[in-house]
Design a protein around this motif. Structure first.
Motif, short mmCIF file in Angstrom:
data_model
loop_
_atom_site.label_atom_id
_atom_site.label_comp_id
_atom_site.label_asym_id
_atom_site.label_seq_id
_atom_site.Cartn_x
_atom_site.Cartn_y
_atom_site.Cartn_z
N GLU A 35 0.83 -1.20 0.00
CA GLU A 35 0.00 0.00 0.00
C GLU A 35 0.87 1.25 0.00
OE1 GLU A 35 -3.97 -1.63 2.40
OE2 GLU A 35 -2.24 -0.85 3.50
N CYS A 36 1.92 1.22 0.80
CA CYS A 36 2.83 2.37 0.86
C CYS A 36 3.50 2.57 -0.49
CB CYS A 36 3.87 2.13 1.96
SG CYS A 36 4.85 3.58 2.39
N TRP A 37 3.89 1.46 -1.11
CA TRP A 37 4.52 1.52 -2.44
C TRP A 37 3.57 2.17 -3.45
CZ3 TRP A 37 9.31 -0.44 -4.25
CH2 TRP A 37 9.45 -0.40 -5.64
N GLU A 38 2.36 1.66 -3.52
CA GLU A 38 1.40 2.14 -4.51
C GLU A 38 1.05 3.61 -4.30
OE1 GLU A 38 -1.78 -0.62 -4.05
OE2 GLU A 38 -0.78 -2.20 -5.21
N MET A 39 1.07 4.05 -3.05
CA MET A 39 0.69 5.43 -2.75
C MET A 39 1.81 6.43 -2.98
SD MET A 39 -1.62 5.00 0.71
CE MET A 39 -1.92 6.75 0.82
N PHE A 40 3.07 6.02 -2.73
CA PHE A 40 4.12 7.02 -2.64
C PHE A 40 5.30 6.88 -3.59
CE2 PHE A 40 2.18 7.05 1.68
CZ PHE A 40 1.63 8.32 1.60
N VAL A 41 5.39 5.78 -4.36
CA VAL A 41 6.47 5.69 -5.33
C VAL A 41 6.33 6.82 -6.35
CG1 VAL A 41 7.30 4.36 -7.31
CG2 VAL A 41 7.04 3.26 -5.11
N GLY A 42 7.40 7.55 -6.56
CA GLY A 42 7.39 8.65 -7.50
C GLY A 42 6.79 9.93 -6.98
N LYS A 43 6.34 9.93 -5.73
CA LYS A 43 5.70 11.11 -5.16
C LYS A 43 6.71 11.95 -4.36
CE LYS A 43 1.68 10.00 -6.79
NZ LYS A 43 0.55 9.72 -5.89
N THR A 44 6.23 13.04 -3.79
CA THR A 44 7.08 13.96 -3.05
C THR A 44 6.64 14.06 -1.59
OG1 THR A 44 5.71 15.90 -3.51
CG2 THR A 44 7.37 15.32 -5.16
N SER A 45 7.42 14.78 -0.80
CA SER A 45 7.08 14.96 0.62
C SER A 45 5.74 15.67 0.77
CB SER A 45 8.18 15.75 1.33
OG SER A 45 8.38 17.01 0.73
N ARG A 46 5.37 16.48 -0.20
CA ARG A 46 4.07 17.15 -0.15
C ARG A 46 2.93 16.14 -0.16
NH1 ARG A 46 3.17 21.55 -4.66
NH2 ARG A 46 5.00 22.37 -3.54
N ASP A 47 3.11 15.07 -0.96
CA ASP A 47 2.09 14.02 -1.01
C ASP A 47 2.00 13.29 0.33
OD1 ASP A 47 1.30 14.11 -3.91
OD2 ASP A 47 3.44 13.76 -4.13
N VAL A 48 3.14 13.09 0.97
CA VAL A 48 3.15 12.44 2.29
C VAL A 48 2.45 13.34 3.30
CG1 VAL A 48 4.58 11.52 4.15
CG2 VAL A 48 5.26 11.17 1.75
N ASN A 49 2.74 14.63 3.25
CA ASN A 49 2.09 15.57 4.18
C ASN A 49 0.58 15.58 3.97
OD1 ASN A 49 4.30 16.55 5.65
ND2 ASN A 49 4.85 17.99 4.03
N TYR A 51 -1.22 13.10 2.87
CA TYR A 51 -1.73 11.84 3.42
C TYR A 51 -1.85 11.94 4.94
CZ TYR A 51 -1.60 7.08 5.25
OH TYR A 51 -1.87 5.94 5.96
N LEU A 52 -0.84 12.45 5.60
CA LEU A 52 -0.87 12.58 7.06
C LEU A 52 -2.05 13.44 7.50
CD1 LEU A 52 2.95 13.12 7.69
CD2 LEU A 52 1.63 11.12 8.37
N LYS A 53 -2.27 14.55 6.77
CA LYS A 53 -3.37 15.44 7.11
C LYS A 53 -4.72 14.75 6.91
CE LYS A 53 -5.17 20.06 6.09
NZ LYS A 53 -4.98 21.30 5.26
N GLU A 54 -4.86 14.04 5.77
CA GLU A 54 -6.11 13.35 5.47
C GLU A 54 -6.43 12.28 6.51
OE1 GLU A 54 -5.41 11.83 1.61
OE2 GLU A 54 -5.54 13.79 0.62
N GLN A 55 -5.38 11.62 7.02
CA GLN A 55 -5.58 10.54 7.98
C GLN A 55 -5.63 11.04 9.42
OE1 GLN A 55 -6.08 7.25 7.05
NE2 GLN A 55 -6.20 8.19 5.03
N GLY A 56 -5.45 12.34 9.62
CA GLY A 56 -5.46 12.89 10.96
C GLY A 56 -4.27 12.46 11.79
N LEU A 57 -3.15 12.22 11.13
CA LEU A 57 -1.94 11.78 11.82
C LEU A 57 -0.98 12.95 12.01
CD1 LEU A 57 -1.33 8.46 9.82
CD2 LEU A 57 -2.41 8.71 12.07
N THR A 58 -0.25 12.92 13.09
CA THR A 58 0.70 13.99 13.40
C THR A 58 2.13 13.46 13.31
OG1 THR A 58 -0.88 15.05 14.89
CG2 THR A 58 1.44 15.68 15.10
#
Length: 212
Positions: A35-49, A51-58
């Motif tokens: 799941e992590c691979w499919e979501m973030f391969v080729g992406k940037t730190s902005r995409d990770v941020n 995701y964290l915001k959407e999931q309510g994670l800090t």
């Protein structure tokens, strides 16, 4: 010919995802490796941020710094060139086909990975990252920049990519694209018109290239 770096030239994507998954799980994410691979391969730190915001994670403000430090340490020890890529680059050199790198990766990390795997001399100064154009893939700007630096029109360029992000960028740039999809790696959900191939050994044949 424009090459992505991670996953196309250097076998670094699994290393990045291992580090990212470990960090995300420490912040409370419940992702699997795939799941992590499919979501973030080729992406940037902005995409990770995002995701964290959407999931309510800090995550700590320095998570990106931690990621790069841990990734670079792992790359220093374990990064390898993608199987068969040296032969591909030799074919292209024999055919006098200009090449460059077009990566979303951090400039220092990209050059370090290429140097550690012995691939940097093939490219010299023709290593470009999203930092050079101010916007990452899937925007076409990075690939168009590589074409401009080589003095070659986009329709005469070919991109070698492995992620949906890069495939979309190539399509947007109006460039022919080949998608590297080794069997052990999850394939992109959308190829954006790119032609898939599974081993680097087959790539020169797709262009009718033979050793000089």
């Amino acid at each position: 010919m424009i090459f992505d770096c991670d996953g196309v030239l250097v076998d670094s994507e699994p290393l990045y995802i291992r580090v990212l998954l470990r960090l995300l799980q420490s912040y409370g994410a419940t992702l699997t490796f795939q799941e992590c691979w499919e979501m973030f391969v080729g992406k940037t730190s902005r995409d990770v941020n995002d995701y964290l915001k959407e999931q309510g994670l800090t995550a700590p403000d320095h998570w990106n710094k931690d990621f790069h430090e841990q990734s670079n340490a792992l790359l220093e020890k374990e990064v390898q060139p993608v199987s068969g890529i040296q032969q591909v680059l030799k074919h292209l050199a024999n055919a006098k086909i200009p090449i460059c790198v077009g990566s979303n990766g951090h400039p220092v990390t990209v050059r370090m990975s290429l140097e550690r795997t012995g691939l940097l001399p093939w490219f010299g100064d023709n290593v470009f990252t999203a930092t050079d154009v101010g916007i990452p893939k899937p925007a076409p700007d990075l690939f168009l920049h590589g074409a401009k630096m080589a003095g070659i029109s986009p329709e005469h360029c070919v991109v070698i990519e492995d992620s949906a992000t890069g495939l979309k960028a190539a399509a947007s740039a109006g460039m022919r694209c080949f998608a590297y999809t080794p069997e052990i790696i999850p394939a992109p959900a959308n190829f954006f018109g790119a032609h898939p191939f599974q081993t680097m050994a087959t790539l020169p044949n797709l262009f009718g290239l033979v050793p000089a």
